[in-house]
Write a protein that holds these residues in place. Structure first.
Motif, PDB file in Angstrom:
ATOM      1  N   UNK A 159       2.729 -14.364  63.897  1.00 10.54           N
ATOM      2  CA  UNK A 159       3.506 -13.177  64.269  1.00 10.54           C
ATOM      3  C   UNK A 159       4.093 -12.540  63.021  1.00 10.54           C
ATOM      4  N   UNK A 160       3.901 -11.249  62.900  1.00  7.90           N
ATOM      5  CA  UNK A 160       4.457 -10.498  61.786  1.00  7.90           C
ATOM      6  C   UNK A 160       5.734  -9.817  62.246  1.00  7.90           C
ATOM      7  N   UNK A 161       6.845 -10.138  61.650  1.00  6.76           N
ATOM      8  CA  UNK A 161       8.095  -9.525  62.131  1.00  6.76           C
ATOM      9  C   UNK A 161       8.083  -8.020  61.924  1.00  6.76           C
ATOM     10  N   UNK A 162       8.697  -7.308  62.865  1.00  2.00           N
ATOM     11  CA  UNK A 162       8.820  -5.872  62.717  1.00  2.00           C
ATOM     12  C   UNK A 162       9.687  -5.558  61.507  1.00  2.00           C
ATOM     13  N   UNK A 163       9.425  -4.419  60.836  1.00  2.00           N
ATOM     14  CA  UNK A 163      10.235  -4.089  59.659  1.00  2.00           C
ATOM     15  C   UNK A 163      11.727  -4.057  59.958  1.00  2.00           C
ATOM     16  N   UNK A 164      12.110  -3.633  61.165  1.00  2.00           N
ATOM     17  CA  UNK A 164      13.529  -3.554  61.471  1.00  2.00           C
ATOM     18  C   UNK A 164      14.173  -4.918  61.661  1.00  2.00           C
ATOM     19  N   UNK A 165      13.350  -5.983  61.819  1.00  2.92           N
ATOM     20  CA  UNK A 165      13.901  -7.322  62.001  1.00  2.92           C
ATOM     21  C   UNK A 165      13.879  -8.151  60.722  1.00  2.92           C
ATOM     22  N   UNK A 166      13.344  -7.582  59.652  1.00  8.43           N
ATOM     23  CA  UNK A 166      13.266  -8.317  58.396  1.00  8.43           C
ATOM     24  C   UNK A 166      14.640  -8.405  57.739  1.00  8.43           C
ATOM     25  N   UNK A 167      14.911  -9.508  57.008  1.00 11.39           N
ATOM     26  CA  UNK A 167      16.157  -9.568  56.234  1.00 11.39           C
ATOM     27  C   UNK A 167      16.215  -8.427  55.230  1.00 11.39           C
ATOM     28  N   UNK A 168      17.405  -7.923  54.981  1.00  8.72           N
ATOM     29  CA  UNK A 168      17.577  -6.799  54.067  1.00  8.72           C
ATOM     30  C   UNK A 168      18.227  -7.271  52.777  1.00  8.72           C
ATOM     31  N   UNK A 169      18.064  -6.515  51.701  1.00  5.39           N
ATOM     32  CA  UNK A 169      18.480  -7.018  50.379  1.00  5.39           C
ATOM     33  C   UNK A 169      19.976  -7.006  50.119  1.00  5.39           C
ATOM     34  N   UNK A 170      20.739  -6.079  50.757  1.00 10.14           N
ATOM     35  CA  UNK A 170      22.155  -5.982  50.392  1.00 10.14           C
ATOM     36  C   UNK A 170      22.960  -5.366  51.525  1.00 10.14           C
ATOM     37  N   UNK A 171      24.257  -5.266  51.301  1.00 10.13           N
ATOM     38  CA  UNK A 171      25.169  -4.768  52.329  1.00 10.13           C
ATOM     39  C   UNK A 171      24.892  -3.313  52.680  1.00 10.13           C
ATOM     40  N   UNK A 172      24.525  -2.513  51.681  1.00  6.61           N
ATOM     41  CA  UNK A 172      24.255  -1.095  51.936  1.00  6.61           C
ATOM     42  C   UNK A 172      23.075  -0.941  52.888  1.00  6.61           C
ATOM     43  N   UNK A 173      22.045  -1.741  52.693  1.00  7.25           N
ATOM     44  CA  UNK A 173      20.874  -1.658  53.567  1.00  7.25           C
ATOM     45  C   UNK A 173      21.233  -2.029  55.002  1.00  7.25           C
ATOM     46  N   UNK A 174      22.053  -3.066  55.177  1.00 10.60           N
ATOM     47  CA  UNK A 174      22.480  -3.448  56.519  1.00 10.60           C
ATOM     48  C   UNK A 174      23.338  -2.346  57.152  1.00 10.60           C
ATOM     49  N   UNK A 175      24.238  -1.766  56.367  1.00 10.54           N
ATOM     50  CA  UNK A 175      25.099  -0.698  56.879  1.00 10.54           C
ATOM     51  C   UNK A 175      24.259   0.499  57.327  1.00 10.54           C
TER      52      UNK A 175
END
Length: 393
Positions: free
Chosen positions: A159-175
């Motif tokens: 299973x390839x995770x959807x891009x929106x479910x991938x871990x993000x690099x920093x707080x700005x990306x999560x925000x």
């Protein structure tokens, strides 16, 4: 709040239900049911999302959809005007809407798509960069080889995770992703990403707390909303009057009237914009406590400040006067509410009750009959019952 019998009790109960109307809300038929949060004045900047595209890397001549998410009333006409432009390539379709079809130029490079969103006299601008590579060239098809295919079981696909479910690099990306989820009304993921942004010390941290609190508030999770608004206040959210006002609203719906009044008062002290809102809202909290002589001056101040819409404080003040038994002033304010909104069945109904309690049965019947003409559901049954009661034997 004083409880009386007969028509007086009905008046008070109906007035309690219509607290929600004063905040521009819909409400359940059961006045004791949980009610939705009040509609808040959201700045235009917060109503317009960032641009997104189905693809941001294109070969020359390829097309992609570019769109912007906006916050508007569900089912209502779009109140925004959209003007798109680009530094290279073509806008093939969608000019004047929230979604366009864009065609990349043949020349490789980075090109920007710009959007200006207008609402009345306000403007918000958004931009998105698209990477364009050289158009693909034809390549010869390789000749088949004699290499045999290894025998054995075919491996199961992973299973390839959807891009929106991938871990993000920093707080700005999560925000930023939390904001995208919010515009899609995916509140569970919105909260998760704001929480992650907080854990990673998003700067300014007060903004992440405030946004998470607002999402909790929208979902009627008032206790965690209050906690997050309090943290935003502690961290000096700018403008700080905003979390005070929203924390007051959350307290109001939890029944914490004293805390709500304290926060509305602080928002007024800090000159919340528009100032008419906390005055009108504080009046509602005073009325819930039965402090009509404090509620009425607040509604009057909201009227002086040209509350938008102006019908709310007139209607609310009419309710407070009726609660006090001052039916002449109540009838006057309900009349002004009707003048401002001729289709306001609630004001007709409340004015009808005031006329009835004052002994003017002919005027009461006229108002209840108007409710029958205007309202197809919520008040129709009550108005019909009032008319039957007022019909001579």
């Amino acid at each position: 709040m004083n409880h009386q019998t007969g028509g007086r009790f009905n008046n008070l109960l109906r007035g309690l239900m219509l607290l929600l109307v004063s905040l521009g809300l819909t409400y359940c038929r059961n006045p004791l049911a949980a009610t939705p949060p009040p509609t808040l004045e959201i700045p235009l900047e917060s109503k317009i999302g960032q641009l997104s595209a189905s693809r941001t890397s294109l070969a020359g001549g390829e097309t992609t959809d570019v769109r912007v998410a906006v916050v508007k009333v569900l089912g209502a006409a779009d109140p925004f005007a959209y003007q798109w432009s680009t530094t290279g390539g073509l806008i093939l379709a969608g000019q004047g809407t929230c979604c366009i079809s864009y065609q990349a130029p043949e020349t490789p490079g980075a090109f920007e798509v710009h959007l200006t969103v207008q609402y009345e006299a306000e403007f918000v601008q958004r931009s998105l960069t698209l990477q364009v590579s050289a158009p693909p060239t034809a390549t010869p098809t390789p000749a088949p080889t004699d290499t045999p295919t290894p025998a054995g079981p075919t491996p199961e696909p992973t299973a390839t995770p959807l891009p929106t479910d991938l871990p993000l690099p920093d707080a700005v990306a999560y925000f930023n992703r939390a904001q995208e989820y919010y515009f899609k009304r995916d509140y569970e993921r919105t909260l998760a990403d704001y929480t992650k942004a907080i854990e990673l010390n998003y700067d300014p941290l007060s903004e992440a707390y405030y946004n998470r609190g607002y999402v909790q508030y929208v979902q009627q999770n008032y206790t965690p909303a209050i906690e997050d608004f309090s943290k935003a206040i502690e961290l000096n959210y700018d403008p700080i009057a905003l979390p005070y006002y929203n924390r007051a609203n959350a307290h109001f719906y939890k029944g914490n009237n004293d805390q709500a009044i304290a926060d509305y008062s602080k928002a007024i002290e800090l000159e919340y914009d528009p100032l008419s809102l906390p005055y009108n809202s504080r009046g509602l909290a005073y009325r819930k406590k039965g402090e009509y002589d404090n509620a009425i001056p607040d509604y009057t101040k909201a009227i002086e400040l040209k509350h938008e819409p102006l019908v709310w404080p007139y209607y609310n003040r009419g309710n407070a006067y009726a609660d006090k038994g001052d039916y002449e002033r109540a009838i006057s304010d309900y009349g002004e509410a009707i003048r401002l909104d001729a289709a306001n069945a609630n004001a007709y109904y409340q004015r009808g009750l005031a006329y009835k309690l004052k002994g003017d049965f002919a005027a009461a019947r006229a108002d209840f009959q108007k409710v029958m003409e205007l309202d197809q559901d919520t008040l129709r049954t009550d108005a019909e019952a009032q008319l039957q009661e007022l019909t001579p034997p």
